[in-house]
Scaffold this active site. Structure first.
Site, PDB file in Angstrom:
ATOM      1  CG  HIS A  22     -14.749  17.347  -1.761  1.00 58.76           C
ATOM      2  ND1 HIS A  22     -14.059  16.305  -2.330  1.00 58.76           N
ATOM      3  CD2 HIS A  22     -15.317  18.029  -2.789  1.00 58.76           C
ATOM      4  CE1 HIS A  22     -14.203  16.356  -3.647  1.00 58.76           C
ATOM      5  NE2 HIS A  22     -14.966  17.393  -3.949  1.00 58.76           N
ATOM      6  CB  CYS A  47     -17.458  15.386  -4.023  1.00 54.27           C
ATOM      7  SG  CYS A  47     -17.120  14.995  -5.723  1.00 54.27           S
ATOM      8  CD  GLN A 104     -15.473  25.251  -3.585  1.00 55.52           C
ATOM      9  OE1 GLN A 104     -15.607  26.384  -4.071  1.00 55.52           O
ATOM     10  NE2 GLN A 104     -15.584  24.162  -4.328  1.00 55.52           N
TER      11      GLN A 104
HETATM   12  C1  LIG Z   1     -13.106  20.530  -5.504  1.00 57.99           C
HETATM   13  C2  LIG Z   1     -12.927  20.228  -4.085  1.00 57.99           C
HETATM   14  C3  LIG Z   1     -12.055  19.228  -3.664  1.00 57.99           C
HETATM   15  C4  LIG Z   1     -11.299  18.333  -4.614  1.00 57.99           C
HETATM   16  O1  LIG Z   1     -10.582  19.053  -5.557  1.00 57.99           O
HETATM   17  P1  LIG Z   1      -9.880  18.222  -6.765  1.00 57.99           P
HETATM   18  O2  LIG Z   1      -9.403  19.288  -7.654  1.00 57.99           O
HETATM   19  O3  LIG Z   1     -10.967  17.387  -7.380  1.00 57.99           O
HETATM   20  O4  LIG Z   1      -8.827  17.410  -6.164  1.00 57.99           O
HETATM   21  C5  LIG Z   1     -11.900  19.026  -2.320  1.00 57.99           C
HETATM   22  N1  LIG Z   1     -12.565  19.768  -1.428  1.00 57.99           N
HETATM   23  C6  LIG Z   1     -13.409  20.749  -1.792  1.00 57.99           C
HETATM   24  C7  LIG Z   1     -14.096  21.555  -0.746  1.00 57.99           C
HETATM   25  C8  LIG Z   1     -13.623  20.994  -3.131  1.00 57.99           C
HETATM   26  O5  LIG Z   1     -14.478  21.957  -3.485  1.00 57.99           O
END
Ligand SMILES: *Cc1c(COP(=O)(O)O)cnc(C)c1O
Length: 453
Positions: free
Chosen positions: A165, A411, A245
């Site tokens: 991410h 992302c 996740q």
């Molecule tokens: C959602 C997510 C993030 C970032 O989480 P935030 O709540 O936006 O800080 C990082 N890594 C993974 C794999 C994600 O799914």
């Protein structure tokens, strides 16, 4: 692009390098199921049973019953969490760790109780190992700033995968620019999981840190974190796991995995936005410099210098998200009440159902590994349909059918580039989704596709 007849599920595509690849071997990167770990049978009705706890799910969107399948972006909140928030703001809103009055003492107790719930949930050893942050992103930045700056120098290597991410890439790019450290990225296998042989080879004496996701938010693949940790520790490197996740969907035990740092966000695990956490091994956190300066994080402040509090306070400058942390605690109680193993087993079945049904659609391409007895895949599918932009799919699903999925790069732009596309559509499930909703989604998707052709 031209259509390719489907031989193997979800490889009926379309500018994909590896069409026709054999699935005979199970690569190292796949998490293995242990059949002995299967506990009591999961009721197939779990989704139906828990739905009544989530008021937001019972509404019409654009004239249809809402089908919410954007859980990898954020999850919905059960009544237990909503009332924990309401209770805090209505009955004992007060600042923590400061006042001696009744409300402040109560707020402090509940805030620290929430920390204890996180400790137990991920099996940390002591509360000092859990730092509340604003989200997972902030937790990663905290480690980059407070650990990275004093432990990395020019030429040191950070090993990551192309499937990370952005939150797990950009902080290290910034750090690399400052320190001269080098980022090295592991690619994917033909089965579209991060290549563990490549990673094993890439981890060397130069490696100081390995940054990996536990479960990919785009591929649905699950990394063998415990094995990676062994490889990293063998060369003296630390491991940071992005568990955004995994923590919401399965049992995660930081001591079993033996990771050094692990981060997650409350909002993806039924909790409020505005709070997340960092797990760090006690001996590491205690040696780390502060992240932000201000109140809460100090021991003593003089005009010319200050001394700092011990962890976790050292890393919690300013007034924290008190009600939200308490809400996270309520979410953990709620999830634990159902049982993470139950949630995992239910989602595994539902995810397989989603994957198989998606793959039966001609012209579709679902990214990531094919689930099987030996290959666990998270209950999410990122996909593209021949000649239709994913945003058009998501828009029509929403407007015509009330189905909420995501479209974009999730992302994970480097991963999409690696896959040769700029975007994908993604349906991501949680334990309150049902088979019937998957059916509605699949039917709606088929209608959407025929609308375009
Ligand atoms: C959602 C997510 C993030 C970032 O989480 P935030 O709540 O936006 O800080 C990082 N890594 C993974 C794999 C994600 O799914």
């Amino acid at each position: 692009m031209e259509g390719v007849a489907m031989k193997l599920p979800c490889l009926n595509v379309l500018n994909h390098k590896h069409v026709g690849q054999s699935f005979a071997t199970v690569p190292l990167g796949f998490r293995r199921f242990s059949s002995s770990a299967i506990a009591a049978p999961v009721p197939a009705s779990l989704g139906h049973v828990v739905r009544r706890d989530f008021p937001i799910l019972h509404q019409e969107v654009n004239g249809s019953s809402l089908v919410y399948m954007d859980n990898a972006a954020t999850s919905q909140k059960p009544n237990a969490v909503l009332s924990a928030l309401q209770n805090y703001y209505q009955n004992y809103n007060s600042n923590v760790h400061r006042g001696i009055h009744f409300l402040s003492a109560k707020a402090t107790d509940e805030y620290e109780l929430a920390r204890k719930k996180v400790v137990d949930f991920v099996n940390a050893s002591v509360p000092q190992e859990i730092v509340f942050t604003r989200n997972a992103t902030e937790a990663i930045n905290l480690v980059a700033h407070s650990w990275g700056r004093s432990n990395l120098k020019s030429g040191d290597e950070i090993v990551l995968t192309v499937a990370e991410h952005h939150s797990a890439i950009v902080p290290w790019q910034i750090l690399a620019q400052e320190t001269g450290a080098v980022l090295k990225f592991v690619g994917l296998t033909e089965e579209e999981v991060p290549d563990m042989e490549e990673m094993k080879g890439m981890i060397s004496k130069k490696t100081k840190l390995v940054v990996i996701h536990h479960v990919s938010n785009t591929l649905g693949s699950v990394l063998p974190v415990d094995e990676i940790t062994l490889w990293a520790h063998n060369v003296g490197a630390k491991v940071l796991v992005d568990a955004c996740q995994s923590v919401p969907h399965m049992v995660v035990d930081v001591q079993n995995l033996n990771v050094d740092f692990l981060v997650a966000s409350s909002h993806k695990m039924c909790g409020p936005t505005g709070v997340g956490f960092l797990y760090g091994k006690g001996e590491l956190l205690s040696k780390m410099d502060p992240f932000l300066g201000g109140g809460e994080m100090i021991a003593d402040v003089f005009l010319d210098h200050s001394t700092y509090a011990d962890p976790p306070s050292r890393f919690e400058a300013g007034t924290p998200a008190i009600g939200e942390a308490i809400g996270l605690g309520a979410a953990i109680d709620y999830l634990s009440g159902i049982g993470m193993q139950h949630i995992h087993d239910y989602e595994t079945e539902l995810g397989k159902y989603l994957y198989e049904n998606l793959c039966s659609i001609p012209g579709i391409r679902v990214y990531g590994p094919m689930p099987s007895q030996t290959v666990h895949r998270a209950a999410l599918c990122s996909f593209n349909v021949e000649n239709i932009h994913p945003t058009d799919i998501a828009t029509i699903l929403d407007q015509q059918h009330g189905v909420a999925i995501r479209s974009g790069h999730h992302c994970a732009q480097p991963l999409h580039r690696y896959l040769g596309v700029s975007a994908s559509a993604r349906a991501s499930l949680y334990f309150y989704n049902t088979k019937e909703e998957v059916d509605i989604f699949i039917q709606a998707l088929k209608e959407t596709i025929s609308f375009f052709s």
